[in-house]
Design a protein around this motif. Structure first.
Motif, PDB file in Angstrom:
ATOM      1  N   ASP A 293       0.823  -1.202   0.000  1.00 18.45           N
ATOM      2  CA  ASP A 293       0.000   0.000   0.000  1.00 18.45           C
ATOM      3  C   ASP A 293       0.860   1.256   0.000  1.00 18.45           C
TER       4      ASP A 293
ATOM      5  N   ASP B 154      -2.869   6.921  -2.850  1.00 16.00           N
ATOM      6  CA  ASP B 154      -3.903   6.221  -2.092  1.00 16.00           C
ATOM      7  C   ASP B 154      -5.112   5.996  -2.998  1.00 16.00           C
TER       8      ASP B 154
ATOM      9  N   GLY C  36      -7.445   3.764  -2.428  1.00  9.27           N
ATOM     10  CA  GLY C  36      -8.577   3.273  -1.646  1.00  9.27           C
ATOM     11  C   GLY C  36      -8.508   1.777  -1.410  1.00  9.27           C
ATOM     12  N   ASP C  37      -9.036   1.361  -0.273  1.00 11.57           N
ATOM     13  CA  ASP C  37      -8.985  -0.052   0.112  1.00 11.57           C
ATOM     14  C   ASP C  37      -9.670  -0.978  -0.885  1.00 11.57           C
TER      15      ASP C  37
ATOM     16  N   LEU D 244      -7.338  -1.576  -3.869  1.00 14.10           N
ATOM     17  CA  LEU D 244      -6.172  -2.385  -3.498  1.00 14.10           C
ATOM     18  C   LEU D 244      -6.541  -3.852  -3.357  1.00 14.10           C
ATOM     19  N   ALA D 245      -7.636  -4.114  -2.675  1.00 14.40           N
ATOM     20  CA  ALA D 245      -8.079  -5.497  -2.489  1.00 14.40           C
ATOM     21  C   ALA D 245      -8.415  -6.140  -3.831  1.00 14.40           C
TER      22      ALA D 245
ATOM     23  N   SER E 212       0.522  -4.649   4.303  1.00 14.71           N
ATOM     24  CA  SER E 212      -0.016  -3.397   4.827  1.00 14.71           C
ATOM     25  C   SER E 212       0.119  -3.356   6.339  1.00 14.71           C
TER      26      SER E 212
ATOM     27  N   ASP F 207      -2.305  -1.505   7.701  1.00 12.66           N
ATOM     28  CA  ASP F 207      -3.711  -1.129   7.892  1.00 12.66           C
ATOM     29  C   ASP F 207      -4.510  -2.399   8.201  1.00 12.66           C
TER      30      ASP F 207
ATOM     31  N   LEU G  85      -7.761  -2.898   6.179  1.00 10.99           N
ATOM     32  CA  LEU G  85      -7.546  -3.351   4.809  1.00 10.99           C
ATOM     33  C   LEU G  85      -7.356  -4.865   4.758  1.00 10.99           C
TER      34      LEU G  85
ATOM     35  N   ARG H 180     -10.481  -7.206   4.622  1.00 11.05           N
ATOM     36  CA  ARG H 180     -11.361  -7.239   3.452  1.00 11.05           C
ATOM     37  C   ARG H 180     -11.366  -8.626   2.816  1.00 11.05           C
TER      38      ARG H 180
ATOM     39  N   ASN I  11      -9.393  -9.598  -0.708  1.00  9.20           N
ATOM     40  CA  ASN I  11      -7.958  -9.853  -0.817  1.00  9.20           C
ATOM     41  C   ASN I  11      -7.685 -11.301  -1.193  1.00  9.20           C
TER      42      ASN I  11
END
Length: 253
Positions: A94, A117, A119-120, A123-124, A136, A138, A141, A144, A147
């Motif tokens: 991230d 960034d 957003g989550d 990324l997932a 990460s 986070d 995150l 989620r 992922n």
């Protein structure tokens, strides 16, 4: 109807995720009688990416197990080195892990990185689409479901972050073979083919170059080479791998 009470114990490595009153020994927890053990563990703050075996009264159970009254649950940390089945080992980092991404690339590890960034959810989704292990700090995150795989980076210090990831996943190391800027593969480059992109001092001083096959960035043994070589040598010494014959640098034109 009384709700079931279980007795829960977390491995020492996982206690940083849970409230302080659950960090030592075995503590009681009243459940709703229908939630899975995986849901219970996550609800207490522990990402399942960090969980290894789940033991109920000494026997291993899946995350789908629904705990019953009086059960004793031991939540173990993920075993190291961790096996990631079904795909070549690749990572996605991230926006907060740029230095770690560059160091992994320096060692030849496939490490995609989002410099902004996005957003989550995005990324997932990328983790799933490209089958990359999402790294990460986070915790949200890592919770989620989209992922493909994930791992919490336990330190905020780049040196410790690198050792953590290398020790956990044991990726194959091929130093000096990836672009630290874009993750592309490097190739040897003749001086004549890249000299127009070099400053005068570099053209006069250096004769050995590499070029990224993706972004065309040029590499040579620049001012930071000794520091980068020390990072590579330490990683290879501790985690294995062989340094490539081309000894590059993050200095570029």
């Amino acid at each position: 109807m009384n709700r079931p009470e279980i007795h829960l114990a977390f491995a020492p490595e996982l206690r940083l995720f849970v409230a302080s009153n659950r960090r030592a020994g075995t503590t009681p927890l009243v459940t709703d009688g229908s939630s899975t053990l995986g849901h219970v563990v996550e609800s207490l703050g522990v990402p399942l990416t960090e969980v290894g075996r789940l033991l109920v009264d000494g026997r291993e159970v899946p995350v789908s197990h629904v705990p019953g009254d009086g059960e004793s649950v031991e939540v173990c940390a993920v075993e190291r080195p961790q096996q990631v089945p079904g795909a070549p080992l690749r990572f996605l980092l991230d926006v907060h892990l740029g230095t770690l991404a560059r160091r992994l690339r320096l060692l030849g590890v496939d490490a995609a990185y989002e410099s902004e960034d996005i957003g989550d959810p995005a990324l997932a989704a990328r983790s799933a689409a490209e089958r990359r292990v999402l790294l990460s700090r986070d915790r949200g995150l890592l919770h989620r479901r989209e992922n493909w795989a994930g791992a919490y980076v336990y330190s905020h210090r780049p040196d410790e972050q690198l050792r953590d990831v290398l020790g956990r996943f044991a990726p194959e190391l091929a130093p000096w073979t990836r672009c630290t800027a874009c993750n592309g593969l490097l190739k040897d480059a003749e001086k004549g083919t890249v000299q127009e992109r070099l400053e005068g001092g570099t053209r006069r001083t250096y004769d050995v170059f590499a070029e990224c096959t993706a972004c065309e960035r040029v590499y040579w043994h620049g001012a930071h080479h000794a520091r980068l070589e020390a990072i590579v040598d330490e990683a290879v010494r501790e985690f294995g791998g062989a340094a490539a014959s081309r000894s590059g640098s993050a200095t570029h034109g």
